[in-house]
Motif scaffolding. Structure first.
Motif, short mmCIF file in Angstrom:
data_model
loop_
_atom_site.label_atom_id
_atom_site.label_comp_id
_atom_site.label_asym_id
_atom_site.label_seq_id
_atom_site.Cartn_x
_atom_site.Cartn_y
_atom_site.Cartn_z
N GLU A 66 -32.71 89.92 -49.46
CA GLU A 66 -33.30 89.13 -50.55
C GLU A 66 -34.82 89.01 -50.41
O GLU A 66 -35.51 88.78 -51.41
N ARG A 67 -35.35 89.16 -49.20
CA ARG A 67 -36.80 89.05 -49.03
C ARG A 67 -37.54 90.16 -49.78
O ARG A 67 -38.73 90.04 -50.05
N GLY A 68 -36.83 91.24 -50.12
CA GLY A 68 -37.46 92.34 -50.82
C GLY A 68 -37.28 92.29 -52.32
O GLY A 68 -37.45 93.31 -53.01
N HIS A 69 -36.93 91.10 -52.87
CA HIS A 69 -36.59 91.03 -54.31
C HIS A 69 -37.74 91.44 -55.22
O HIS A 69 -37.51 91.84 -56.36
N ALA A 70 -38.97 91.35 -54.74
CA ALA A 70 -40.10 91.75 -55.58
C ALA A 70 -40.06 93.24 -55.90
O ALA A 70 -40.71 93.70 -56.86
N ALA A 71 -39.28 94.00 -55.14
CA ALA A 71 -39.19 95.44 -55.35
C ALA A 71 -38.14 95.81 -56.40
O ALA A 71 -38.01 97.01 -56.72
N VAL A 72 -37.40 94.85 -56.95
CA VAL A 72 -36.30 95.18 -57.87
C VAL A 72 -36.76 96.02 -59.06
O VAL A 72 -36.14 97.05 -59.37
N PRO A 73 -37.82 95.67 -59.78
CA PRO A 73 -38.22 96.51 -60.92
C PRO A 73 -38.54 97.95 -60.51
O PRO A 73 -38.15 98.90 -61.20
N LEU A 94 -30.79 97.88 -53.73
CA LEU A 94 -30.46 96.88 -54.74
C LEU A 94 -29.19 96.13 -54.36
O LEU A 94 -29.07 94.92 -54.59
N GLY A 95 -28.25 96.85 -53.77
CA GLY A 95 -27.01 96.20 -53.34
C GLY A 95 -27.24 95.14 -52.27
O GLY A 95 -26.47 94.19 -52.16
N SER A 96 -28.29 95.29 -51.49
CA SER A 96 -28.57 94.30 -50.44
C SER A 96 -29.12 93.00 -51.00
O SER A 96 -29.24 92.02 -50.27
N MET A 97 -29.46 92.96 -52.29
CA MET A 97 -30.13 91.79 -52.86
C MET A 97 -29.20 90.90 -53.68
O MET A 97 -29.64 89.90 -54.24
N GLY A 98 -27.93 91.27 -53.80
CA GLY A 98 -26.99 90.42 -54.52
C GLY A 98 -27.39 90.22 -55.97
O GLY A 98 -27.73 91.17 -56.68
N ALA A 101 -30.40 91.64 -58.07
CA ALA A 101 -30.43 93.00 -58.62
C ALA A 101 -30.00 93.06 -60.08
O ALA A 101 -29.90 94.16 -60.65
N ARG A 102 -29.77 91.92 -60.72
CA ARG A 102 -29.27 91.94 -62.09
C ARG A 102 -30.10 92.79 -63.05
O ARG A 102 -29.55 93.51 -63.89
N PRO A 103 -31.46 92.76 -63.00
CA PRO A 103 -32.23 93.59 -63.94
C PRO A 103 -31.95 95.08 -63.82
O PRO A 103 -32.28 95.84 -64.74
N ALA A 118 -22.10 107.05 -56.85
CA ALA A 118 -21.20 106.04 -57.41
C ALA A 118 -20.85 104.96 -56.38
O ALA A 118 -20.78 103.78 -56.70
N PHE A 119 -20.62 105.37 -55.13
CA PHE A 119 -20.19 104.42 -54.11
C PHE A 119 -21.24 103.32 -53.91
O PHE A 119 -20.93 102.13 -53.93
N ASP A 120 -22.50 103.71 -53.73
CA ASP A 120 -23.56 102.72 -53.52
C ASP A 120 -23.82 101.91 -54.78
O ASP A 120 -24.13 100.72 -54.70
N ALA A 121 -23.70 102.54 -55.95
CA ALA A 121 -23.89 101.80 -57.20
C ALA A 121 -22.79 100.76 -57.37
O ALA A 121 -23.06 99.62 -57.80
N LEU A 122 -21.54 101.13 -57.01
CA LEU A 122 -20.44 100.17 -57.10
C LEU A 122 -20.64 98.99 -56.17
O LEU A 122 -20.38 97.83 -56.54
N GLU A 123 -21.12 99.26 -54.97
CA GLU A 123 -21.37 98.18 -54.02
C GLU A 123 -22.41 97.22 -54.58
O GLU A 123 -22.27 95.99 -54.48
N ALA A 124 -23.46 97.76 -55.17
CA ALA A 124 -24.50 96.92 -55.75
C ALA A 124 -23.95 96.12 -56.93
O ALA A 124 -24.26 94.92 -57.09
#
Length: 618
Positions: A66-73, A94-98, A101-103, A118-124
């Motif tokens: 979550e500390r990296g949330h500024a990188a989401v965009p 993105l998956g690490s940010m819970g 990562a909604r945007p 697909a696997f990593d996208a599903l986890e996110a």
């Protein structure tokens, strides 16, 4: 971002920024590695021309969570990167940010079409699912796809279960997945339906029927999970109970039987219905006859939740006190304590348990007896005997029980006074509290307490207590002070303890003196002397005890003034507080307090200033 002249690993930040912008791959990777905990630099690296640098930056951001949330965009844009590995690493980050990562949900949905991402996208999506409603259609399609891997289908089922306000189409997809050939998918679909049931006002009967069918699944884990989910889907209709009753009575797996039992407890049928009598019957049978002790233990709280008539429930639990398993006997005793039936048969059954070899069971029996047998003469007798039990837990529960059931007889009081010598601190505390309940005016206890502390003190000969008092003497004196704070016999013992060679004994004696407050005024000279103790903890408690005494501590002003220079800030703080409490009588310490106003510790400076003001008020 850090300033340009700041050093990082021996080099200015400007060096790493230039290295990041250079065309040298090795230098760029070195820069990213060096700044793996610096989000602004990592975000800049996400836009680097080399894919390896972009991927490395995404990987380090994933570690920041979550500390990296500024990188989401920037990560969301990277989901369209021409390199699959970069897209995959961006999805993982993105998956690490819970939910942060909604945007990026739209970009993650697009990755579901690629088996490599697909696997990593599903986890996110699973972690962001509560805020990812727009992903529902893609998740339903993936769950229903015959070409998707079983792991992908399972992840899609879990993600659907996490959606807030899932549509009927999502519920139908999960219901269909209950028939999936892969047990992992069936478990994930059950979990998804269970999660959705928590937010649904009235789950469809069709869903409950689909879950009920899995109580016959070949996989025991699926059957157990089906039982748990069925309890979440219930509407307390009579038709909900038969499949669970059958599972408790017939399933070959103990874990499934236990989960079905717990589900029946959650359903809790009310009223004299056929289902209710059948549930009580199968729970009682499980308590008596199930071959697994964990199942028998689980039957006890279920029986209590069913609110069976108290006399009948007590009879069932009394029968279980004869079980061959100590765990079951203990659980049954705990059930009786919660039920607290006031009948002689239950009390007699519990009394028999006091000879059991399991200490936990003896303690639980005492706890239950205290709840159901007030003023029962035989219970008092066995509680007194239990004060000598080898288990400290049993001894403590016996003292607690005496506080509830015992009359203030000399035998009971003497037993509790004796327990003040117990090796276990918790037992001593319970004994002291029981004494205050059984003999609140200490009419019976006080002479015994005096004798216990030191016979010479009671004789009136004025002999000094023996040197080297042990911790137990301090504990007993402290117990007396809790009951009768003005007791001077205990005060003499505590003063002797201040000369004990053990730091721990001196410390606890000071704690007791601090609790006495102004009643410890006769100890002021000894406390002033303790301000010079070699132990900083002892000095701090001595200062604190003097602070509690207040104005009556004025003869310790010289020592308190000296304590304002103590290397331990706690001693300085309490010295300043005490001088303030003494007030005008501490005028001799004015110069030392004035110097203490400049103390580097803010608390010391504050209290020194307050003390000067209070002295000046006089």
């Amino acid at each position: 971002m850090a300033t340009q002249d700041q050093l990082y690993q021996g080099k200015p930040v400007s060096y790493w920024v230039e290295a990041l912008e250079s065309g040298d791959d090795a230098a760029c990777l070195e820069a990213v590695e060096s700044f793996k905990d610096c989000v602004p630099i990592l975000i800049a690296a996400l836009g680097h021309k080399h894919a390896e640098v972009r991927g490395a930056a995404a990987g380090y951001i994933a570690e920041l969570r979550e500390r990296g949330h500024a990188a989401v965009p920037t990560l969301a844009a990277l989901l369209r990167d021409p390199e699959r590995e970069v897209r995959r690493l961006a999805a993982r980050a993105l998956g690490s940010m819970g939910r942060e990562a909604r945007p990026a949900v739209g970009g993650l949905v697009a990755l579901l079409a690629d088996h490599g991402t697909a696997f990593d996208a599903l986890e996110a999506l699973e972690r962001a699912a509560p805020e990812a409603r727009e992903a529902e259609g893609a998740l339903v399609a993936l769950l229903s796809s015959g070409g998707a891997s079983s792991e992908a289908r399972a992840r899609a089922a879990r993600a659907l279960g996490q959606l807030h306000g899932a549509s009927p189409a999502a519920v139908e997809a999960l219901e269909r997945a209950l028939a999936d050939a892969c047990e992992g998918v069936r478990k994930a679909a059950l979990g998804g339906l269970g999660a959705l049931a928590a937010t649904a006002s009235s789950p469809a009967p069709r869903t409950a029927r689909a879950v009920e069918a899995l109580l016959a699944d070949p996989c025991a884990e699926v059957r157990g999970l089906a039982a748990a989910v069925l309890a979440r889907l219930h509407s307390n209709e009579a038709r909900c109970f038969p499949p669970l009753i059958s599972a408790v009575a017939e399933d070959a797996d103990a874990a499934v039987r236990r989960q079905a039992l717990e589900a029946l407890g959650g359903l809790s049928p009310q009223g004299p219905t056929p289902s209710r009598s059948d549930v009580v019957r199968v729970v009682h049978r499980a308590l008596r006859e199930d071959p697994d002790e964990e199942v028998r233990c689980a039957a006890v709280p279920v029986l209590l939740r069913l609110r069976v008539e108290k006399e009948a429930a007590a009879a069932m639990l009394r029968g279980a006190l004869e079980d061959g398993s100590p765990k079951v006997r203990e659980a049954s005793a705990a059930g009786l304590a919660a039920l607290h039936p006031a009948d002689e048969a239950t009390a007699r059954a519990l009394l028999r348990l006091l000879s059991d070899k399991a200490p936990g069971l003896r303690a639980q029996a005492i706890h239950a007896l205290a709840a159901i047998a007030p003023r029962m003469e035989e219970a008092v007798r066995v509680f007194v005997e239990a004060l000598d039990d080898v288990s400290a837990r049993v001894r403590a529960d016996a003292a607690r029980g005496l506080a509830r059931v015992a009359p203030p007889s000399r035998a009971v009081v003497a037993a509790l006074v004796g327990a003040l010598e117990d090796d276990d601190q918790h037992v001593r505390l319970q004994a002291a509290q029981a004494l205050s309940a059984v003999d609140p005016r200490l009419e019976v206890a006080l002479p015994l307490l005096h004798e216990l502390l030191d016979p010479s003190l009671r004789s009136g000969r004025g002999n000094a207590p023996p040197p080297g008092l042990p911790r137990e003497a301090v504990a007993r004196a402290n117990a007396i002070l809790r009951l009768r704070p003005e007791n001077q016999t205990a005060l003499l013992v505590l003063l002797e303890a201040l000369r004990n060679p053990e730091e721990n004994v001196r410390g606890w004696a000071l704690v007791a003196l601090a609790e006495m407050g102004p009643e410890a005024r006769y100890a002021v000279p000894a406390l002033a002397e303790a301000l010079g103790d070699e132990s900083e903890t002892v000095r701090a408690w001595a200062a604190k005890a003097l602070a509690r005494i207040g104005r009556e501590a004025r003869c310790a002003v010289p020592e308190l003034a000296e304590a304002l220079k103590d290397p331990d800030w706690r001693v300085r703080v309490f010295a300043a507080i005490t001088l303030g409490e003494i007030g005008p009588g501490a005028g001799a310490a004015t110069r030392d307090l004035t110097e203490a106003v400049d103390d580097p510790n803010e608390d010391v400076a504050h209290h020194a200033a307050e003390a000067l003001a209070r002295i000046g008020e006089g």
